[in-house]
Design a protein around this motif. Structure first.
Motif, PDB file in Angstrom:
ATOM      1  N   ARG A 120       0.854  -1.179   0.000  1.00  0.00           N
ATOM      2  CA  ARG A 120       0.000   0.000   0.000  1.00  0.00           C
ATOM      3  C   ARG A 120       0.891   1.230   0.000  1.00  0.00           C
ATOM      4  O   ARG A 120       1.859   1.305   0.779  1.00  0.00           O
ATOM      5  N   LEU A 121       0.574   2.201  -0.863  1.00  0.00           N
ATOM      6  CA  LEU A 121       1.386   3.404  -0.997  1.00  0.00           C
ATOM      7  C   LEU A 121       0.484   4.642  -0.933  1.00  0.00           C
ATOM      8  O   LEU A 121       0.313   5.351  -1.922  1.00  0.00           O
ATOM      9  N   PRO A 122      -0.104   4.923   0.217  1.00  0.00           N
ATOM     10  CA  PRO A 122      -0.985   6.091   0.314  1.00  0.00           C
ATOM     11  C   PRO A 122      -0.214   7.391   0.127  1.00  0.00           C
ATOM     12  O   PRO A 122       0.937   7.526   0.554  1.00  0.00           O
ATOM     13  N   VAL A 123      -0.859   8.350  -0.527  1.00  0.00           N
ATOM     14  CA  VAL A 123      -0.259   9.650  -0.808  1.00  0.00           C
ATOM     15  C   VAL A 123      -1.091  10.745  -0.146  1.00  0.00           C
ATOM     16  O   VAL A 123      -2.314  10.772  -0.292  1.00  0.00           O
ATOM     17  N   VAL A 124      -0.424  11.613   0.585  1.00  0.00           N
ATOM     18  CA  VAL A 124      -1.051  12.815   1.148  1.00  0.00           C
ATOM     19  C   VAL A 124      -0.458  14.021   0.429  1.00  0.00           C
ATOM     20  O   VAL A 124       0.773  14.188   0.394  1.00  0.00           O
ATOM     21  N   HIS A 125      -1.295  14.840  -0.157  1.00  0.00           N
ATOM     22  CA  HIS A 125      -0.822  16.024  -0.869  1.00  0.00           C
ATOM     23  C   HIS A 125      -0.587  17.164   0.110  1.00  0.00           C
ATOM     24  O   HIS A 125      -1.459  17.492   0.925  1.00  0.00           O
ATOM     25  N   THR A 126       0.600  17.759   0.039  1.00  0.00           N
ATOM     26  CA  THR A 126       0.939  18.865   0.927  1.00  0.00           C
ATOM     27  C   THR A 126       0.789  20.197   0.192  1.00  0.00           C
ATOM     28  O   THR A 126       0.749  20.257  -1.033  1.00  0.00           O
ATOM     29  N   LEU A 127       0.717  21.248   0.979  1.00  0.00           N
ATOM     30  CA  LEU A 127       0.470  22.589   0.454  1.00  0.00           C
ATOM     31  C   LEU A 127       1.630  23.076  -0.403  1.00  0.00           C
ATOM     32  O   LEU A 127       2.798  22.972  -0.017  1.00  0.00           O
ATOM     33  N   MET A 128       1.309  23.597  -1.561  1.00  0.00           N
ATOM     34  CA  MET A 128       2.296  24.261  -2.412  1.00  0.00           C
ATOM     35  C   MET A 128       1.765  25.668  -2.696  1.00  0.00           C
ATOM     36  O   MET A 128       0.899  25.855  -3.542  1.00  0.00           O
ATOM     37  N   ARG A 129       2.282  26.633  -1.965  1.00  0.00           N
ATOM     38  CA  ARG A 129       1.787  28.002  -2.122  1.00  0.00           C
ATOM     39  C   ARG A 129       2.183  28.593  -3.473  1.00  0.00           C
ATOM     40  O   ARG A 129       1.455  29.401  -4.047  1.00  0.00           O
ATOM     41  N   GLU A 130       3.363  28.182  -3.956  1.00  0.00           N
ATOM     42  CA  GLU A 130       3.818  28.629  -5.270  1.00  0.00           C
ATOM     43  C   GLU A 130       4.534  27.486  -5.958  1.00  0.00           C
ATOM     44  O   GLU A 130       5.454  26.890  -5.394  1.00  0.00           O
ATOM     45  N   ASP A 131       4.121  27.169  -7.167  1.00  0.00           N
ATOM     46  CA  ASP A 131       4.757  26.112  -7.950  1.00  0.00           C
ATOM     47  C   ASP A 131       5.928  26.720  -8.704  1.00  0.00           C
ATOM     48  O   ASP A 131       5.765  27.293  -9.790  1.00  0.00           O
ATOM     49  N   ALA A 132       7.119  26.585  -8.122  1.00  0.00           N
ATOM     50  CA  ALA A 132       8.306  27.168  -8.756  1.00  0.00           C
ATOM     51  C   ALA A 132       9.557  26.441  -8.286  1.00  0.00           C
ATOM     52  O   ALA A 132       9.759  26.254  -7.078  1.00  0.00           O
ATOM     53  N   HIS A 133      10.386  26.026  -9.237  1.00  0.00           N
ATOM     54  CA  HIS A 133      11.700  25.480  -8.921  1.00  0.00           C
ATOM     55  C   HIS A 133      12.652  26.657  -8.693  1.00  0.00           C
ATOM     56  O   HIS A 133      13.546  26.927  -9.492  1.00  0.00           O
ATOM     57  N   ARG A 134      12.390  27.348  -7.610  1.00  0.00           N
ATOM     58  CA  ARG A 134      13.176  28.508  -7.193  1.00  0.00           C
ATOM     59  C   ARG A 134      13.471  28.322  -5.709  1.00  0.00           C
ATOM     60  O   ARG A 134      12.606  27.868  -4.963  1.00  0.00           O
ATOM     61  N   VAL A 135      14.667  28.666  -5.261  1.00  0.00           N
ATOM     62  CA  VAL A 135      15.095  28.316  -3.914  1.00  0.00           C
ATOM     63  C   VAL A 135      14.126  28.808  -2.846  1.00  0.00           C
ATOM     64  O   VAL A 135      13.735  28.055  -1.946  1.00  0.00           O
ATOM     65  N   ASP A 136      13.694  30.070  -2.922  1.00  0.00           N
ATOM     66  CA  ASP A 136      12.810  30.577  -1.876  1.00  0.00           C
ATOM     67  C   ASP A 136      11.476  29.836  -1.857  1.00  0.00           C
ATOM     68  O   ASP A 136      10.932  29.514  -0.790  1.00  0.00           O
ATOM     69  N   ALA A 137      10.927  29.514  -3.021  1.00  0.00           N
ATOM     70  CA  ALA A 137       9.664  28.780  -3.092  1.00  0.00           C
ATOM     71  C   ALA A 137       9.832  27.355  -2.572  1.00  0.00           C
ATOM     72  O   ALA A 137       8.946  26.822  -1.887  1.00  0.00           O
ATOM     73  N   LEU A 138      10.965  26.739  -2.858  1.00  0.00           N
ATOM     74  CA  LEU A 138      11.208  25.373  -2.406  1.00  0.00           C
ATOM     75  C   LEU A 138      11.394  25.302  -0.893  1.00  0.00           C
ATOM     76  O   LEU A 138      10.976  24.329  -0.250  1.00  0.00           O
ATOM     77  N   LEU A 139      12.003  26.319  -0.309  1.00  0.00           N
ATOM     78  CA  LEU A 139      12.134  26.365   1.145  1.00  0.00           C
ATOM     79  C   LEU A 139      10.761  26.446   1.810  1.00  0.00           C
ATOM     80  O   LEU A 139      10.543  25.888   2.892  1.00  0.00           O
ATOM     81  N   ASP A 140       9.827  27.103   1.164  1.00  0.00           N
ATOM     82  CA  ASP A 140       8.462  27.169   1.685  1.00  0.00           C
ATOM     83  C   ASP A 140       7.742  25.840   1.488  1.00  0.00           C
ATOM     84  O   ASP A 140       7.040  25.360   2.393  1.00  0.00           O
ATOM     85  N   VAL A 141       7.901  25.225   0.326  1.00  0.00           N
ATOM     86  CA  VAL A 141       7.259  23.935   0.033  1.00  0.00           C
ATOM     87  C   VAL A 141       7.657  22.883   1.066  1.00  0.00           C
ATOM     88  O   VAL A 141       6.827  22.054   1.469  1.00  0.00           O
TER      89      VAL A 141
END
Length: 260
Positions: free
Chosen positions: A32-53
């Motif tokens: 079983r591989l259940p997935v929980v989706h977490t909050l992504m306030r901004e979809d960006a491969h940018r360091v500041d956005a990734l630190l928030d993710v």
């Protein structure tokens, strides 16, 4: 859940290639591989956005939901949202997930390291979908683990949503084009990239192991779940690359759960 069924849960940011997880669950048949989706306030491969993710508030909220699934282990299924914190920061991140979820935990970045160690890899090529500045941080993370990156290629895609649209031919061509003759394997970070249906094709194309983000995340989760199961560990399987075909090492007693 049957007595022999292993269950590993995944915290997955947003929506892009999360269907890789039910696909591999269906193919394996007894996990079983259940997935929980977490909050992504901004979809960006940018360091500041990734630190928030990958921030502690976001992951704690997701880990609380994952606790309810009955999973035996948790994986933060985001490569860039873990390695961008650096080695020590990624350790703290995993420890926070473990506390909040109440189970052993790891992340995709550590999964890549553990998978490389399990296969005895020391020199790799990296085919990254990210912009160059983000991809370089993955190279630094691997170097910290003693893995030499002989070539680092970047596709320069900014959003996970766009990465998730890449199809089979694009993925096969991208990985093959960014292999290197001195590399023992090709590493393909980014859990937003669909790969699990084409792992054997990818390895046949380059003639060496290919490690991809969703593949190593599932492998790591099942490895940790095996240590919690009284009914035995996860056995080697075909159809998902050399990583899944190899014996699966258990977590060593006395070490953090993510570390071989």
């Amino acid at each position: 859940m049957s007595r022999t069924e292993l269950s590993a849960g995944f915290l997955y940011p947003g929506y892009s290639a999360e269907d890789d997880y039910p696909a591999i669950e269906a193919a394996l048949g007894d996990v079983r591989l259940p997935v929980v989706h977490t909050l992504m306030r901004e979809d960006a491969h940018r360091v500041d956005a990734l630190l928030d993710v990958g921030g502690p508030d976001v992951l704690a909220a997701g880990a609380g939901k994952l606790r309810e699934t009955g999973a035996a282990a948790a994986v933060w299924a985001c490569t860039s949202g873990s390695f961008v914190f650096g080695w020590e920061g990624a350790e703290q991140q995993v420890a926070g997930v473990a506390r909040a979820a109440g189970m052993p935990a790891s992340s995709t970045s550590f999964a890549f390291v553990n998978a490389a160690r399990a296969l005895g890899l020391t020199r790799v090529a990296v085919a990254a979908t990210y912009p160059e500045d983000v991809a370089e941080k993955f190279g630094d993370f691997l170097a910290r683990a003693g893995v030499t990156v002989v070539s680092l290629s970047c596709k320069g895609i900014v959003t996970a949503a766009e990465v998730g649209t890449l199809g089979r031919e694009e993925v096969l061509a991208f990985v093959a084009a960014n292999d290197h003759p001195d590399a023992e394997a090709v590493l393909v970070p980014d859990t937003a990239l669909h790969t699990v249906s084409w792992l054997d094709e990818l390895e046949a194309r380059v003639g060496k192991p290919v490690l991809t983000a969703n593949q190593v995340s599932v492998w790591e989760g099942l490895r940790l779940a095996s240590g919690e199961s009284p009914s035995g560990g996860f056995r080697p399987r075909t159809g998902f690359g050399r990583l899944f075909a190899a014996p699966v090492p258990e977590a060593a007693p006395g070490r953090p759960a993510w570390r071989l």
